[in-house]
Design an enzyme around this catalytic site. Sequence first.
Site, PDB file in Angstrom:
ATOM      1  N   GLU A 149       0.835  -1.213   0.000  1.00 47.17           N
ATOM      2  CA  GLU A 149       0.000   0.000   0.000  1.00 47.17           C
ATOM      3  C   GLU A 149       0.865   1.257   0.000  1.00 47.17           C
ATOM      4  O   GLU A 149       0.583   2.225  -0.697  1.00 47.17           O
ATOM      5  CB  GLU A 149      -0.925   0.001   1.230  1.00 47.17           C
ATOM      6  CG  GLU A 149      -2.174  -0.822   1.040  1.00 47.17           C
ATOM      7  CD  GLU A 149      -2.905  -0.486  -0.270  1.00 47.17           C
ATOM      8  OE1 GLU A 149      -3.155   0.717  -0.524  1.00 47.17           O
ATOM      9  OE2 GLU A 149      -3.205  -1.421  -1.044  1.00 47.17           O
ATOM     10  N   SER A 235      19.759  -7.947  -7.492  1.00 51.75           N
ATOM     11  CA  SER A 235      18.633  -8.246  -8.384  1.00 51.75           C
ATOM     12  C   SER A 235      18.880  -9.362  -9.403  1.00 51.75           C
ATOM     13  O   SER A 235      17.940 -10.072  -9.741  1.00 51.75           O
ATOM     14  CB  SER A 235      18.202  -6.984  -9.139  1.00 51.75           C
ATOM     15  OG  SER A 235      18.045  -5.901  -8.258  1.00 51.75           O
ATOM     16  N   HIS A 364       4.318 -10.121  -9.598  1.00 52.81           N
ATOM     17  CA  HIS A 364       5.770 -10.282  -9.459  1.00 52.81           C
ATOM     18  C   HIS A 364       6.323  -9.186  -8.553  1.00 52.81           C
ATOM     19  O   HIS A 364       7.093  -9.442  -7.644  1.00 52.81           O
ATOM     20  CB  HIS A 364       6.464 -10.242 -10.823  1.00 52.81           C
ATOM     21  CG  HIS A 364       7.943 -10.038 -10.717  1.00 52.81           C
ATOM     22  ND1 HIS A 364       8.789 -11.000 -10.221  1.00 52.81           N
ATOM     23  CD2 HIS A 364       8.721  -8.960 -10.988  1.00 52.81           C
ATOM     24  CE1 HIS A 364      10.038 -10.532 -10.210  1.00 52.81           C
ATOM     25  NE2 HIS A 364      10.015  -9.303 -10.653  1.00 52.81           N
ATOM     26  N   SER A 365       5.915  -7.964  -8.836  1.00 59.45           N
ATOM     27  CA  SER A 365       6.338  -6.828  -8.015  1.00 59.45           C
ATOM     28  C   SER A 365       5.316  -5.727  -8.232  1.00 59.45           C
ATOM     29  O   SER A 365       4.337  -5.914  -8.946  1.00 59.45           O
ATOM     30  CB  SER A 365       7.717  -6.323  -8.457  1.00 59.45           C
ATOM     31  OG  SER A 365       7.597  -5.650  -9.701  1.00 59.45           O
TER      32      SER A 365
END
Lengths: 472, 356
Positions: A149, A235, A364-365
């Site tokens: 959020e 990453s 996923h993100s």
Amino acid sequence: MLHTRSTFTGFLLKTVGLLRNVGIPADRVVNHRPRASVCGSRSDRFDIFYDRISCLPVRFYSSIGAERHAAKTCDVDESRVLEFPGGTVTLTSEMNFMSESTVRIPCYQVLDDNGQPIARSFEQLSKELAVKMYSDMVTLQTMDTIFYEAQRQGRISFYLTSTGEEAITIGSAAALTNDDVIFPQYREPGVLIWRGFTLQEFANQCFGTEADYGKGRQMPIHYGTNKLNYFTVSSPIATQLPHAVGAAYSLKMDDKKACAVTYFGDGGTSEGDFHAALNFAAVMESPVIFICRNNGWAISTPTSEQFRSDGAVVRGIAYGIRSLRVDGNDALAVYHAVKAAREMCINEKRPILVEALTYRVGHHSTSDDSTKYRPSDEIEHWRMNRDPVTRFRKWIEINGWWSDVEEAELRSDVRKQLLDAIQVAEKAKKLPLANLFTDVYDELPSNLREQEESLRQALKKNPQDYPADIPI
Amino acid sequence: MAATLVRLSRGVSICRRSMSTFSGQDHVETTKGKRMNLFSAINQALHIALETDPRSYLFGEDVGFGGVFRCTTGLAERFGKQRVFNTPLCEQGIVGFGIGLAAMGNRAIAEIQFADYIFPAFDQIVNEAAKFRYRSGNQFNCGGLTIRSPYGAVGHGGHYHSQSPESFFCHVPGIKVVIPRSPLQAKGLLLASIRDPNPVVFFEPKWLYRQAVEEVPDHDYMLPLSEAEVIRQGSDITLVGWGAQLSVMEEACADAAKEGISCELIDLKTLIPWDKETVEASVRKTGRLLVSHEAPVTGGFGAEISAAIVERCFLRLEAPVARVCGLDTPFPLVYEPFYMPTKNKILEAIKSTINY
């Protein structure tokens, strides 16, 4: 089908043997018994072997040498052998192409979707441990909801949830000790929660504050802490796998009672580093546990477009690594699997692969909208019927360890802690500009000293071009 | 260039190029030493590294039996197969394993058999090793990692046994790139690289493994990284190079001297972070600069040196910076003598820079 009865039997014996090693209950195996394909004299041996597994204790996992021996096939003349640099193999006059995976490797489960134990016996957890596992899963779930959020409100630049996969990280972390070194992918903050990383520490990283251990240099969710033996997230996919093998080798050489543990997804198994790491680990006999979170999706790519093998587990076997498939939404199964894996790993100085089957319930993100490539009802099915947190809650409730009152208290407490943490992080300072240049090397080289000086000149001339919250 | 074939181990052979050897005198006490070639000096450095630090490991393809260039001879026997060992044939695995080993506080000395084969490990070097300290806010580092790899022309290595890939790595903050020119230098720089608290890519000029012979002190010594060395004093033009190319440049300097041109020759030794100050001081004195390397000219590290010196010495320069480098082609087998930045190409460039 190109495979013959004998090779098929051999494959199956190996498969069952592996299951036996980690205590797959017999009733989970029965559907996979060969029917027409077992040849005469072998079927007796198989049946004896098969019958034996049902009465083995759940945590029995000895060497797999015995069933390798048992896997000799019936149409092979054992006196005729080929000795070559890789060992000795028997010769056969039959041209038997081994089949591609037609039999799926079964999945080890302890609790069914309703939290009912299906295993005949399993090591009982203490109330304290079980409640911590549950509380940490709830903490992770709540943290994901609130940070997600916060990203949507523009307060942080990026986020990535563990939704649906809470049991894998919490269940595995609970089976490890803090001396075991973690090489994470990026969807494993559950391990940090288990080890005591505070919600404030998570917030510090996501907001890039002066208290962020990574000094604000990486995107949100790239956590890392040397205090908790959790290497900093990077990453690129699967690059951490060979690191874990090297670290494990170091632990072995130092004779530590610890192992390295590395996590990755189904997509990661397609990377060269996956191959490199598994092969090195097997050859170097490195005490490392490879935990694959096979959640079905690598961003938008389903596993059917990722590989044609039966997931990751069969590849572990091919590399000579003892491997197990486990229900990743069953925290108890993950816990037992990783606990057994750790014991073998450290005592026998060998790598272990655990493939946890699960589902990425979240996108996923925050940069992804997964409803563009997968059906909403598929997501809903997993969210509603297979949620790992709910399943574990049902089990602790069955044990009388948890109540609605405790549930409500926990959720509201975690929520409050998180909102506080966000407030603190939002108000916190950023680290000064000098930290842009440090840590590239152990000491500042002359080119960086010059560039810092020149940047400071540029800043003086056009201060409006630069963020005001970075102290100069 | 003379073309006497010299057999190396396992079918690797090189073309002898006529060269002189240098004795680098700076920073090294003159103590007892033996005359030895470059691979023996590397071998001696590795013996010392493993002897002086029980947490040091040496590994790579075929390292166990002594390596295809014999650099690791006797090490597995001396220090055991747990510390000196073969790895599977997988460069990204070698470097990735080395990063993990180094991250646990060890000195990981990884060998990539030829620099031409380092590219599968590029991601591990660029995205992992180089950023390990920075991305963790200095909570973790893999500074104990040193990646050794033979590079450069060898007479008949063709595309895949001849390349000089140093410039790729010079674009990566967080690693150091070191290239020695001689046996004495190789020993001191390798020990310094192994003990440096940052990951180092150490390229060894394979042409010189057997060709370069000089007296190398027996004792444990290190030569400083990121310090260039003026190996020939001169006043008319500055030449900058590294590794095997310096022997060619030295010859060009000698020939130029016969024509009355005084050349100053600088061995850069460490390419990043590099010693601009030494080069700048020299160019301020001579007013002219020539850079030479075997790698293709476009995007080579010579371009960086040229740009940096033009920035600093623009008004002092009497002529454009000259670059005598490899051509922008893949490394060609039968055309190698055409491709290479030869002595006479350098000599002509010196003369045209002087006469500009």
